[in-house]
Design a protein around this motif. Structure first.
Motif, PDB file in Angstrom:
ATOM      1  N   LYS A 165       0.923  -0.928   0.123  1.00 47.18           N
ATOM      2  CA  LYS A 165       0.009   0.108   0.139  1.00 47.18           C
ATOM      3  C   LYS A 165       0.930   1.240   0.165  1.00 47.18           C
ATOM      4  CE  LYS A 165      -4.225  -1.746   0.886  1.00 47.18           C
ATOM      5  NZ  LYS A 165      -3.740  -3.360   0.546  1.00 47.18           N
ATOM      6  N   GLY A 166       0.517   2.265  -0.715  1.00 48.32           N
ATOM      7  CA  GLY A 166       1.153   3.349  -0.686  1.00 48.32           C
ATOM      8  C   GLY A 166       0.443   4.714  -0.946  1.00 48.32           C
ATOM      9  N   VAL A 167       1.247   5.836  -1.124  1.00 53.31           N
ATOM     10  CA  VAL A 167       0.304   7.268  -1.051  1.00 53.31           C
ATOM     11  C   VAL A 167       1.119   8.080  -2.005  1.00 53.31           C
ATOM     12  CG1 VAL A 167      -0.952   7.289   1.300  1.00 53.31           C
ATOM     13  CG2 VAL A 167       1.497   7.702   1.279  1.00 53.31           C
ATOM     14  N   LEU A 168       0.182   9.060  -2.732  1.00 56.57           N
ATOM     15  CA  LEU A 168       0.541   9.653  -3.617  1.00 56.57           C
ATOM     16  C   LEU A 168       0.783  11.399  -3.198  1.00 56.57           C
ATOM     17  CD1 LEU A 168       1.552  10.231  -6.899  1.00 56.57           C
ATOM     18  CD2 LEU A 168      -0.939  10.265  -7.269  1.00 56.57           C
ATOM     19  N   PHE A 169       1.666  12.086  -3.327  1.00 55.51           N
ATOM     20  CA  PHE A 169       1.709  13.242  -2.876  1.00 55.51           C
ATOM     21  C   PHE A 169       2.000  14.298  -4.272  1.00 55.51           C
ATOM     22  CE2 PHE A 169       3.015  10.844   0.826  1.00 55.51           C
ATOM     23  CZ  PHE A 169       2.306  11.456   1.818  1.00 55.51           C
ATOM     24  N   GLU A 221       4.728  10.306  10.856  1.00 54.99           N
ATOM     25  CA  GLU A 221       4.774  11.471  11.855  1.00 54.99           C
ATOM     26  C   GLU A 221       6.349  11.636  12.371  1.00 54.99           C
ATOM     27  OE1 GLU A 221       2.839  11.259  16.337  1.00 54.99           O
ATOM     28  OE2 GLU A 221       3.722   9.407  15.606  1.00 54.99           O
ATOM     29  N   LEU A 222       7.218  10.701  12.220  1.00 55.91           N
ATOM     30  CA  LEU A 222       8.488  10.792  12.602  1.00 55.91           C
ATOM     31  C   LEU A 222       9.267  11.634  11.218  1.00 55.91           C
ATOM     32  CD1 LEU A 222       9.609   7.259  13.768  1.00 55.91           C
ATOM     33  CD2 LEU A 222       9.470   9.532  15.113  1.00 55.91           C
ATOM     34  N   ASN A 223       8.907  11.451  10.202  1.00 52.26           N
ATOM     35  CA  ASN A 223       9.402  12.262   9.178  1.00 52.26           C
ATOM     36  C   ASN A 223       8.785  14.094   9.255  1.00 52.26           C
ATOM     37  OD1 ASN A 223      11.081  11.790   6.402  1.00 52.26           O
ATOM     38  ND2 ASN A 223       9.354  13.098   5.705  1.00 52.26           N
ATOM     39  N   ARG A 224       7.683  14.294   9.802  1.00 54.30           N
ATOM     40  CA  ARG A 224       7.447  15.452   9.831  1.00 54.30           C
ATOM     41  C   ARG A 224       7.874  16.269  10.815  1.00 54.30           C
ATOM     42  NH1 ARG A 224       2.081  13.106  10.266  1.00 54.30           N
ATOM     43  NH2 ARG A 224       1.318  13.385  12.299  1.00 54.30           N
ATOM     44  N   GLY A 225       8.798  15.592  11.807  1.00 54.04           N
ATOM     45  CA  GLY A 225       9.592  16.219  12.788  1.00 54.04           C
ATOM     46  C   GLY A 225       9.179  15.769  14.400  1.00 54.04           C
ATOM     47  N   ALA A 226       8.281  14.694  14.598  1.00 53.97           N
ATOM     48  CA  ALA A 226       7.850  14.303  15.673  1.00 53.97           C
ATOM     49  C   ALA A 226       9.178  13.691  16.553  1.00 53.97           C
ATOM     50  CB  ALA A 226       6.787  13.564  15.996  1.00 53.97           C
ATOM     51  N   MET A 227       9.264  14.308  17.760  1.00 59.20           N
ATOM     52  CA  MET A 227      10.335  13.699  18.540  1.00 59.20           C
ATOM     53  C   MET A 227      10.025  12.364  19.355  1.00 59.20           C
ATOM     54  SD  MET A 227      12.740  15.813  17.691  1.00 59.20           S
ATOM     55  CE  MET A 227      13.885  15.202  18.779  1.00 59.20           C
ATOM     56  N   ASP A 267       0.734  12.443   6.417  1.00 60.60           N
ATOM     57  CA  ASP A 267       1.448  13.611   6.296  1.00 60.60           C
ATOM     58  C   ASP A 267       2.986  13.567   6.670  1.00 60.60           C
ATOM     59  OD1 ASP A 267       2.469  16.174   5.868  1.00 60.60           O
ATOM     60  OD2 ASP A 267       0.822  17.167   7.239  1.00 60.60           O
ATOM     61  N   PHE A 268       3.991  13.334   5.515  1.00 64.73           N
ATOM     62  CA  PHE A 268       5.227  13.573   5.775  1.00 64.73           C
ATOM     63  C   PHE A 268       5.796  14.613   6.000  1.00 64.73           C
ATOM     64  CE2 PHE A 268       4.316   9.242   4.476  1.00 64.73           C
ATOM     65  CZ  PHE A 268       5.398   8.235   4.845  1.00 64.73           C
ATOM     66  N   GLY A 269       5.041  15.859   5.910  1.00 65.79           N
ATOM     67  CA  GLY A 269       5.738  16.903   6.157  1.00 65.79           C
ATOM     68  C   GLY A 269       5.303  17.948   5.527  1.00 65.79           C
ATOM     69  N   TRP A 270       4.603  17.768   4.234  1.00 63.98           N
ATOM     70  CA  TRP A 270       4.285  18.913   3.291  1.00 63.98           C
ATOM     71  C   TRP A 270       2.781  18.806   2.695  1.00 63.98           C
ATOM     72  CZ3 TRP A 270       7.058  14.655   2.197  1.00 63.98           C
ATOM     73  CH2 TRP A 270       6.777  13.921   1.031  1.00 63.98           C
ATOM     74  N   GLY A 271       2.059  18.179   3.627  1.00 63.52           N
ATOM     75  CA  GLY A 271       0.647  17.926   3.146  1.00 63.52           C
ATOM     76  C   GLY A 271       0.113  16.487   3.198  1.00 63.52           C
ATOM     77  N   LEU A 272      -1.046  16.399   3.216  1.00 65.48           N
ATOM     78  CA  LEU A 272      -1.685  15.197   3.137  1.00 65.48           C
ATOM     79  C   LEU A 272      -1.678  14.511   1.734  1.00 65.48           C
ATOM     80  CD1 LEU A 272      -5.128  16.157   5.118  1.00 65.48           C
ATOM     81  CD2 LEU A 272      -2.910  14.891   5.812  1.00 65.48           C
ATOM     82  N   PRO A 273      -1.765  13.306   1.528  1.00 66.46           N
ATOM     83  CA  PRO A 273      -1.897  12.634   0.310  1.00 66.46           C
ATOM     84  C   PRO A 273      -3.084  12.863  -0.670  1.00 66.46           C
ATOM     85  CG  PRO A 273      -1.542  10.855   2.383  1.00 66.46           C
ATOM     86  CD  PRO A 273      -1.949  12.291   2.794  1.00 66.46           C
ATOM     87  N   LEU A 274      -2.772  12.698  -1.880  1.00 66.56           N
ATOM     88  CA  LEU A 274      -3.559  13.208  -2.947  1.00 66.56           C
ATOM     89  C   LEU A 274      -4.564  11.686  -3.156  1.00 66.56           C
ATOM     90  CD1 LEU A 274      -1.642  14.992  -5.449  1.00 66.56           C
ATOM     91  CD2 LEU A 274      -3.007  15.847  -3.777  1.00 66.56           C
ATOM     92  N   ALA A 275      -3.976  10.566  -2.985  1.00 59.47           N
ATOM     93  CA  ALA A 275      -4.619   9.233  -3.177  1.00 59.47           C
ATOM     94  C   ALA A 275      -3.814   8.247  -2.697  1.00 59.47           C
ATOM     95  CB  ALA A 275      -4.725   9.090  -4.818  1.00 59.47           C
ATOM     96  N   VAL A 276      -4.834   7.156  -2.249  1.00 63.80           N
ATOM     97  CA  VAL A 276      -3.910   5.826  -1.757  1.00 63.80           C
ATOM     98  C   VAL A 276      -4.223   4.604  -3.008  1.00 63.80           C
ATOM     99  CG1 VAL A 276      -4.152   4.063   0.018  1.00 63.80           C
ATOM    100  CG2 VAL A 276      -4.679   6.322   0.517  1.00 63.80           C
TER     101      VAL A 276
END
Length: 467
Positions: A44-48, A179-185, A407-416
């Motif tokens: 499974k994956g996500v498109l941005f 979550e980790l990629n968008r900066g969560a400690m 959300d990897f840090g620059w917005g939500l996915p466009l599609a799954v």
């Protein structure tokens, strides 16, 4: 050296290791894990849209985040090992996960998401470990990530061994990675690796010489489409399914319980009068599933006396008493078969089929889960995934999974989207709609002639929104 396929060029491949050593030594596969050894890895994956920085910066960031995520999910950095007694374990040996960087710069986001069309083949190439059977985790990574750069977007595809995770655990890991990629400690939800559950068993699964094989052909011609249902459309379906729905019992001719050895345990819970216990309302998802079941069965043009089966995978974490931890990591699923003759399903209205699904799901309580475990222990076996009689459908995934939370840090996915794994005529996967509000996307895989019929089925298509 870069390597090319028809539409994707692999730029690099490496192993990402956890950034800390695992404190867990090994995890024995459970009654719910072992049957999946003959299934493909989950893909499974996500498109941005493209991130606001270079692809090299993204790749470096993803590798670092994956390394930290694997520390929290050490099972995904391990390998399988079968001991001398025949038990299969995940050895958490920090062997790492694969990471692939690829590009398909001739593809655009719009080109990958054409309206009112079959899912483009390119998505099948956005995943690694393609057609890999879960038993292969003895000598292959249990998880892999592929990031593919498009002309104006990026696809992040995750491939995970199905004997290690079900959908709940898969998306827990994927959400944590994002979550980790968008900066969560600190991660918001830690996985539970306890194995003191009803699924822990002393039963041994004897695997065929040379390892198991997939139980469906994998080479049949198929079409795949995403059908979108708005929240409003699904509410209309739910109203129709519940309107004056019969409340008493089942049709005598409807076989709603297991017809194969794999399902003899799946009997509906009964009250003192012998009637199936039930809630009063058929759910939105049961209503949607029943409509799909009816329409696909109709366009298959089957003999009216032929039994047709609709299978639904259910999460058992909250069904057991006492309840399992909601973040239990592993498989905690069982398959519910609902069976009726073609004639019965089509001669009655939507509410009849929806009520069958509803009563079977509601009856799947703690006692039923435990009977399922005992039944498997009496005859350990691999899960028979496929459409063996040409009249079956299998619903997987769930619109409740937090797929658009990635959300990897620059917005939500466009599609799954998903890969090639575990697809056959009649395989359905349910995704949440991107806009929320109760919307659902159904990924429908059918034989070409059946898909053509479904596209012309007015009862089904009236609820579909073209996007």
């Amino acid at each position: 050296m870069p390597s090319s396929s028809s539409s994707v060029t692999v730029i690099s491949k490496c192993t990402v290791y956890p950034n800390q050593k695992s404190t867990i030594k090994s995890l024995k596969l459970s009654v719910s894990d072992l049957p999946m050894l003959s299934c493909h890895y989950i893909q499974k994956g996500v498109l941005f849209n493209s991130p606001p920085y270079s692809i090299n910066d993204l790749v470096n960031s993803l590798k670092q985040s994956l390394s930290v995520a694997l520390t929290h999910f050490p099972a995904l950095a391990g390998r399988f090992e079968t001991d001398s007694d025949g038990y299969v374990h995940i050895v958490c040996n920090d062997a790492g996960a694969d990471f692939i960087q690829a590009k398909a710069k001739h593809l655009t986001v719009d080109g990958a998401l054409p309206p009112n069309c079959d899912v483009p083949h390119c998505f099948k190439e956005f995943f690694t470990l393609d057609k890999t059977i879960s038993y292969s985790g003895h000598n292959k990574p249990l998880a892999a990530v592929q990031v593919t750069e498009l002309a104006d977007g990026v696809f992040i595809g995750c491939t995970v061994n199905h004997s290690v995770t079900d959908g709940t655990s898969f998306w827990h890991f994927f959400n944590t990675f994002a979550e980790l990629n968008r900066g969560a400690m600190k991660i918001s939800k830690s996985p539970d690796f306890s194995r003191d559950t009803v699924f822990n068993s002393s039963a041994v699964l004897h695997v065929p010489e040379g390892g198991p094989k997939i139980t469906f052909s994998g080479n049949e011609p198929l079409r795949e489409r995403i059908f979108h249902f708005t929240g409003e459309s699904i509410l209309k379906l739910k109203f129709r399914a519940n309107n004056n729905a019969a409340r008493n019992g089942f049709s005598e001719s409807a076989e709603i319980f297991g017809k194969t050895r794999n399902d003899t345990w799946s009997l509906a819970s009964r009250d003192n009068n012998g009637s199936a216990k039930t809630r009063t309302e058929i759910s939105s998802f049961q209503s949607l599933s029943a409509q799909l079941w009816r329409s696909v069965t109709r366009v298959r043009n089957l003999d009216r006396s032929k039994p047709t089966t609709f299978r639904m995978a259910v999460n058992c974490r909250h069904r057991l008493e006492p309840k399992m931890d909601s973040h239990y990591f592993g498989n905690a699923i069982q398959s519910i078969p609902t069976i009726a003759t073609v004639g019965d399903l089509l001669s009655h209205d939507l509410r009849w089929g929806a009520d069958l699904l509803h009563k079977n799901v509601v009856a799947h309580d703690s006692d039923t889960v435990r009977r399922g475990v005992e039944d498997w222990e009496s005859a350990p076996r691999l899960f028979p995934l496929g459409n063996f009689d040409g009249a079956s459908m299998t619903m997987g995934s769930s619109p409740r999974f937090p797929m658009y939370n990635n959300d990897f840090g620059w917005g939500l996915p466009l599609a799954v989207r998903s890969g090639r794994a575990n697809k056959f005529d009649g395989k359905i996967s349910a995704f949440p709609g991107r806009e929320g509000n109760g919307s659902v996307d159904l990924e429908v895989v059918l034989a070409p002639e059946t898909m053509a019929g479904l596209e012309c089925d007015e009862e089904f298509m009236q609820y579909v929104t073209l996007v």
